[in-house]
Design an enzyme around this catalytic site. Structure first.
Site, PDB file in Angstrom:
ATOM      1  CE  LYS A  82      35.878  56.330  41.783  1.00  0.00           C
ATOM      2  NZ  LYS A  82      36.968  56.475  42.760  1.00  0.00           N
ATOM      3  CB  SER A 157      39.549  53.470  42.100  1.00  0.00           C
ATOM      4  OG  SER A 157      39.081  54.431  43.008  1.00  0.00           O
ATOM      5  CB  SER A 181      41.093  56.521  44.267  1.00  0.00           C
ATOM      6  OG  SER A 181      41.534  55.209  44.555  1.00  0.00           O
TER       7      SER A 181
END
Lengths: 489, 94, 478
Positions: A82, A157, A181
């Site tokens: 990420k 997210s 998330s």
């Protein structure tokens, strides 16, 4: 099935049996990326050259010592990272304009651990800007699409992480979870996502959003893969003062499909009016399966559940407003060149660089901390947090693991909630309290809607008891086939 | 909780954000409705409740007073929007 | 209208740890900007603070040395504001729960003893340095930031507003500095900024309980400047009040060149620091055992040492005060007095000659080639008569410069005092013979000329004649 469709442990078998090489696996992943990425947009940066070098090294090491794969099951496996994980020499943007050109001078601890274990880094994954969002629509790079339905969001997210794993663009990925998330996007894309106990995995080298809530965790195709990744990531780090100095068990060893006699808590507050009918059906069926496996389901109560979202939006935004103050155009990141005075430089650089959601949260956080409001909001929020934590402590007196839905609805359409921040915040209603209490939580597949959208269920355990929830997850998973499905792309 | 435009501008100044007139309008609405929702917490009886500042308490970690030379200065400086040798350069601060 | 001055002092002391407060960068830095930095103290994304144990030890020491209560639990808080020398956009400090509370310092000003309360001591990190003129190119069209200093551990020491005049303020500052240097937690250098002092000054009509509006004074980098700045400010505020005006609460900078304080108004907006506990740092828990160990290891502090010097060595208060003002000086004195058991004589030499040689800078004591044993040796020689007092001065200077022993120098340069009657008599006669006019004038009643004759004799004997004998024989012959 293609190589990119397989799990870490399946590929590990192939590598050991010399039926595949890390190079072949990596090339398979990159071919897949070229085929589907224009439709998904999971990646910010691809590191193909680096990945192939790492694959080559992995193959050399495996050739010398095949047995080593048992100890380091990640060796040679392509993993996506990420884009809020600092990676040395590789652009790290947090999907924000303000860091559009930022190249970190160091690797964060989590990344370092994966690289040391021989993982192959595919690239940096798209996300909601600075991890603020539930749909991956707040990205300066572009919206990420759900591989199960390209008109829908993948969750956020860690939307890029989930979409990439679901689409075969990496074998597994890392994510961060501050209010859901990891768990939410995993649930909306038929994957397993784990948020460990707060402090389990080092935050050093993760761009901070809300320091007392952020945690690092895996997004993977099944429970075994998640356990493998979690074991590699977890452990004390002297560079992170909030990191736990507690031994890390071998999570893969706890994966025994036997939960006879275990008590599963079902909190009544999570089965509310707004719960989508198909989600409710899937969760009820999952509860049935768990019972058939010999576990006992008991009703528990978490009375302060409804106060989680407001508490979160005070505490997390307060911490974020402070954590994001360093993005000022002085030492790195975007600087507005049109002004020659200091305050305008700050204001324009930050306004250029931050998206609307980030600005909203910074302002909210600044407000709740400002003179005269600290007691009414921040302090009150901290106390509400205590009440929420105590709810769980009480509930865990009566059960081993708690089972809940992850999201009130399956994946929603792109654009559906983006104009109503509050509506978007309420997507986190089932995941958020787990962060506030610092507990470990995970989501795993438990069904599909008529329309073919994935549905996930959440398991929550006591502090440091990841093994318990992984075991219940594994038992359920082995009794079902959801995790074997792949989206048609 | 209604936030006036003045209050929004004050917050934006504290946070070093520049907002256009339409943004001030938009954020004033959105922040007000979020704060309204957050007012829910006033229903709670928090008398005698200790605040939770840390989700999981661990004993104070320390670092020994030993120098570790860091070698990343040059790489860090490469990200500087403006530099002069090893200085970070900024517009003149009066 | 008679006004009373109310002064409170806020002192920032840089700690003598090897590394910064939250990272392992050295606090001792080279001249190149930013060489002593790392991702943590540069505030790069993703970095986290880890607390330096030694800094906590020093904070405990400072608290115990000023009779504070050490908090078993103190909390680090973020002080949020934007400035180029503040990399994270917040300073990690302590706010509601500092590590030390409610101590005091005993001072003496204008002969009056007074106890000044100390409100609190807390730990915080220093900011970097922002310069508005490039040190080499001398360009002035931009500003430059160097974070070498950023992250250095500081103690902020806040006094109660209990000082009533500049002398008290300076006495407090001197005493505080002595304690910090004594306990080896700070080098006390005001010129270089390792000890910084801000003053809060206000006036109120005598008898009034309510405080007047206070003004914060900054940029005073010496005791003298603190005194001058406060005096100026008192005059300025008095003039404003007597004119019927109101004091504006503001920060003013002391301009040493112009001798005035200048308003910073307009350059500073009201700060809302939005303090909250730093979530990256756990509460600082200090157990009783740690506090006790630090207490046991505290050195004898200046006041106690002064009292002991007066009692043990029967020194007058002034001498004891000067010697005790610096640990290095005090130790030098004691080691010497142990070898030459006439403490008053030792004290005189240490306070005058030795202090002069080290230019009043106690940091030069460890490197001094002149050691206590040398002074003892020289004093013994004077006592025995082998060395005259004035010759001893020269000899000790040479010891200081070269490190050779007094005996060796005296031998080498033949500086031994001449005490035998025969030689002195000859010297006296020579000088009398050479200066008949002066002899006449002396005999005529000009007693002052005795000094002239003594001077001539000393000159001719290279300062080695025993002055007592010279005087005796001179008077006899004249």
């Amino acid at each position: 099935m293609q190589l990119y469709d397989l799990t870490i442990h399946e590929l590990g078998d192939l590598l050991r049996q010399k039926k595949a090489s890390s190079r072949e696996i990596t090339e398979s992943v990159f071919r897949r990326i070229r085929a589907v990425e224009p439709r998904i947009r999971s990646y910010v940066t691809l590191t193909e050259e680096l990945a192939l070098q790492q694959a080559k090294r992995a193959d050399e090491k495996i050739a010398k010592d095949v047995g080593a794969i048992h100890e380091l099951p990640l060796r040679g496996i392509p993993i996506g990272i990420k884009d809020n994980f600092l990676t040395e020499g590789i652009k790290t943007t947090c999907s924000s304009k303000i860091l559009h050109n930022y190249i970190p001078p160091y690797n964060g601890t989590a990344v370092k651990r994966l690289i040391d274990e021989g993982a192959v880094v595919v690239g940096k994954l798209n996300m909601d800007e600075f991890a603020m969002g539930s749909s991956n629509e707040n990205s300066a790079i572009g919206v990420v699409r759900n591989p199960w339905d390209l008109e829908r969001i993948p969750g956020g997210s860690s939307g890029g992480s989930a979409a990439a794993v679901a689409a075969g663009e990496c074998i597994a990925a890392t994510g961060t979870d501050t209010g859901g998330s990891i768990r939410l996007p995993a649930a909306l894309t038929n994957l397993v996502g784990v948020k460990p106990t707060y402090g389990r995995v080092s935050r050093y080298g993760i761009v901070a959003f809300a320091s007392s809530l952020d945690q690092v965790g895996p997004i993977a195709k099944d429970v075994t893969d998640a356990a493998i990744l979690l074991k590699a990531l977890a452990g004390h780090d002297p560079r992170d003062s909030t990191s736990l100095n507690v031994p890390v068990p071998d999570y893969t060893k706890t994966l025994v499909p036997d939960i006879k006699g275990w008590k599963i808590g079902i909190p009544k507050e999570y089965f509310i009016e707004g719960l989508d009918i198909e989600v409710k059906k899937a969760i009820d069926a999952a509860i049935g399966t768990v019972k058939r496996l010999g576990a006992e389901c008991v009703e528990v109560t978490l009375p302060h559940t409804d106060y989680g979202v407001p508490t979160y939006y005070i505490l997390a935004t307060a911490e974020a407003s402070s954590n994001l103050a360093r993005y000022d155009g002085i030492r790195y990141g975007h600087r507005n060149r049109s002004v020659r005075e200091l305050i305008p430089l700050y204001e324009k650089s930050r306004s250029d660089g931050f998206g609307a959601e980030v600005k909203r949260r910074i302002m909210l956080g600044t407000y709740v901390l400002s003179a005269g409001y600290y007691d009414a909001y921040y302090l009150r929020g901290q106390k509400a947090r205590t009440l929420i934590r105590r709810d769980f402590e009480k509930a865990f007196e009566r059960c081993d693991v708690i089972l809940t839905p992850v999201s009130p609805t399956p994946a929603w359409k792109i654009g559906e909630k983006i104009d109503d921040p509050l509506k978007m915040y309420l997507s986190d209603i089932f995941t958020i309290n787990v962060n506030l209490a610092g507990l470990p939580g995970m989501s795993l597949p438990c069904g599909f809607t008529e329309g073919g959208l994935p549905i996930g269920m959440q398991l929550i355990a006591k502090h440091f008891e990841e093994e318990k929830m992984l075991r219940v997850a594994y038992a359920y998973e082995q009794a079902t086939e959801w995790h074997k499905r792949r989206p048609k792309l | 909780m209604k936030l006036s435009k003045e209050e929004v501008l004050k917050i934006a100044t504290l946070a070093r954000l520049e907002l256009s007139a339409s943004e001030v309008e938009k954020y004033s609405h959105q922040l007000s409705s979020i704060l309204d929702y957050v007012e829910k917490l006033n229903q709670l009886n928090i008398e005698g409740i200790e605040p939770t500042a840390h989700a999981v308490l661990v004993p104070t970690p320390f670092r020994e007073d030993r120098v570790a030379q860091d070698e990343t200065m040059e790489k860090s400086l490469q990200n500087a929007p403006d530099r002069e040798e090893t200085f970070f350069k900024v517009p003149k601060v009066l | 209208m008679e006004y009373e001055t109310v002064i409170g002092l806020e002192v920032h002391a840089q700690l003598l740890t090897k590394t910064k407060l939250f990272c392992a960068c050295p606090t001792e830095f080279g001249r190149k900007p930013n060489v002593s930095t790392c991702p943590v103290c540069l505030g790069l994304p993703g970095t986290l603070p880890v607390l330096n144990r030694q800094a906590v030890e020093f904070a405990i020491r400072a608290g115990l040395a000023t009779d504070c209560k050490i908090a078993e639990k103190s909390v680090f808080a973020r002080k949020n504001y934007f400035y180029p020398d503040l990399p994270k956009g917040y300073q990690i400090s302590q706010y509601e729960l500092p590590i030390c509370l409610k101590g005091h310092l005993d001072i003496e000003a204008d002969g009056v003893k007074k106890r000044i309360g100390l409100t609190r001591i807390h730990m915080e990190e220093d900011a970097g340095k922002l310069v508005h003129e490039h040190p080499e190119t001398r360009a002035k069209d931009a500003s430059w930031v160097d974070f070498n200093r950023g992250g250095t551990p500081l103690l902020e020491i806040v006094s109660e507003p209990e000082m009533r005049g500049p002398q008290e303020a300076v006495a407090y500052l001197k005493k505080l500095r002595a304690i910090l240097v004594y306990t080896e937690i700070c080098d006390g250098n005001m010129e270089e900024g390792s000890l910084r002092c801000d003053a809060n000054v206000s006036l109120r009509p005598i008898g009034q309980e309510k405080f007047g509006t206070k003004v914060e004074l900054k940029n005073m980098n010496s005791f003298k400047n603190v005194e001058k700045a406060i005096l100026y400010e008192i005059d300025r505020q008095t003039a404003v009040l007597e004119d019927g005006g109101k004091i504006i609460q503001e920060t003013r900078l002391w301009d040493a060149d112009r001798g005035e304080t200048q308003s910073m108004r307009g350059k500073e907006e009201a700060h809302d620091y939005r303090y909250f506990p730093d979530p990256d740092l756990l509460p600082l828990v200090v157990e009783g055992a740690w506090i006790e160990r630090v207490r046991k290891e505290l050195p004898e502090l200046p006041d106690a040492k002064k009292e002991r010097f007066m009692a043990q060595y029967r020194l007058p208060a002034y001498d004891a005060e000067v010697l005790a003002s610096s640990r290095g000086l005090a130790d030098f004195f004691e080691v010497c007095a142990a070898e030459f058991a006439q403490p008053k004589k030792v004290a005189n030499w240490v306070m005058n000659e030795f202090l002069r040689m080290i230019k009043n800078d106690e940091r030069l004591i460890p490197a001094s080639r002149l050691k206590p044993k040398h002074l003892a040796e020289a004093l013994r020689m004077v006592e025995e008569g082998t060395l005259s007092g004035s010759a001893a001065k020269n000899v000790l200077q040479k010891v200081f410069d070269t490190g050779e022993t007094p005996k060796a120098i005296v031998e080498k340069e033949g500086l031994a005092q001449i005490s035998d009657e025969g030689s002195i008599e000859k010297a006296v006669e020579d000088v009398i013979a050479a200066n008949p006019k002066e002899v006449e004038r002396y005999k005529a009643g000009n007693d002052k000329l005795l000094g002239f004759f003594v001077g001539q004799i000393m000159k001719n004997t290279g300062g080695r004649a025993n002055p007592a004998k010279v005087n005796e024989l001179l008077k006899k012959k004249l």
